[in-house]
Each structure stands twice: as structure tokens, then as C-alpha cells.
Design an enzyme around this catalytic site. Structure first.
Site, PDB file in Angstrom:
ATOM      1  CB  ALA A  85      -0.915  -0.017   1.215  1.00  0.00           C
ATOM      2  CG  HIS A  86       4.196   1.590  -1.650  1.00  0.00           C
ATOM      3  ND1 HIS A  86       4.575   0.368  -1.126  1.00  0.00           N
ATOM      4  CD2 HIS A  86       4.587   1.567  -2.941  1.00  0.00           C
ATOM      5  CE1 HIS A  86       5.174  -0.341  -2.059  1.00  0.00           C
ATOM      6  NE2 HIS A  86       5.188   0.354  -3.172  1.00  0.00           N
TER       7      HIS A  86
END
Ligand code: TYD
Length: 139
Positions: free
Chosen positions: A54-55
Site C-alpha cells: 500500500a504505497h
């Protein structure tokens, strides 16, 4: 690529050279990918059903391939989301910079191979979603 959208991300179908003893697909610098390859890394031993990644990235371009097994990639540009399932070793997802992405639903034993345009640089990561939204709004 602050103004990139999820629609700039595309599926690349690699050639599959079939052989009675197995298949081979090739990713060569500047040929199958629209960037110079500087790094390859792969995620493995991810517990089944787990989520990763998640980035966002400011500059990094990536080709993501399910070298084994399957997972879903959620692409998000702050306005639109797309969910793409990768489950074939000869199909890759080209992800442009400026996209928040999550990789979810790993099947057990899957391998997520990433062919990347740059070497590892923590400064290229945007790890906080609020920071990502701010980044997308900067001109
Ligand atoms: P990270 O990219 O945060 O994994 P994910 O977002 O898929 O969960 O990377 C996990 C760790 O590995 C982090 O501490 C940084 C390190 N790492 C490197 O040292 N070099 C690399 O090329 C990558 C991709 C990660």
C-alpha cells in the site's frame, strides 16, 4: 507524473514460448517494457489472503507479473480505482508513477515479480495515503 491516472496503467501480454517441457516468457531491456530495467525483485512466501504494497511512487515505473499463483492489484489515482487480477505468468501490469497501489488476495505460494525502472530509493515512496492525495494535488 502527478497527473497520471489509473487509465495510464496497462496490461502487457508477453510472448509465451511453449515447449513440451514447459514455457518461457522474456522481459528484455527496452523491448517489452517502456523503460530501462534497473531492478527486479519478487515477493514470495506471502501468506494466502495477505495484502502488501500500500504505497505510491513518485518516479518509479513497474511491470508487475504473477510469476506463480495469483493476486489482485488495486490501482488508485485519488479519483478512480481499478482492480486487476493477475494470474498468468505471461501477463504483466505496467504501473506508471503517481498511482497508489495495493496488492491483495495473494494465493498461497504465489510469486509477485516486479521489473522496475529504478534502483531502490526510499525517497521515491509515498507511504501515507493523505500525503499521496496532497502529492496528486500539487501542480
Ligand atoms: P516494501 O516496498 O515496503 O514492501 P511492500 O510495500 O510490498 O509491502 O519493501 C519491504 C522492505 O524491503 C522495506 O523495508 C524496504 C525493503 N526493500 C529494499 O531494501 N529494496 C527493494 O528493492 C524493495 C522493493 C524493498
Amino acid at each position: 507524473m502527478k497527473n497520471s491516472t489509473v487509465f495510464d496503467c496497462s496490461i502487457l501480454e508477453l510472448e509465451k514460448h511453449s515447449h513440451e517441457k514447459g514455457n518461457i516468457s522474456i522481459v528484455e531491456n527496452g523491448k517489452e517494457v517502456p523503460f530501462n530495467i534497473n531492478r527486479v525483485y519478487y515477493l514470495y512466501d506471502v501468506p494466502g489472503g495477505e495484502d502488501r504494497g500500500a504505497h505510491g511512487h513518485k518516479e518509479l515505473r513497474q511491470l508487475i507479473i504473477a510469476a506463480s499463483g495469483s493476486f489482485d492489484i488495486i490501482l488508485n489515482d485519488g479519483n478512480n480505482k481499478r482492480k486487476i487480477t493477475l494470474n498468468r505468468p505471461y501477463v504483466g501490469l505496467f504501473v506508471v508513477p503517481g498511482i497508489w497501489r495495493e496488492i491483495i488476495n495473494f494465493s498461497s505460494g504465489s510469486i509477485c515479480m516486479v521489473v522496475a525502472s529504478h534502483k531502490y530509493d526510499e525517497a521515491d515512496y509515498i507511504r501515507n495515503y493523505e500525503d499521496f492525495l496532497k502529492f496528486k494535488k500539487e501542480i
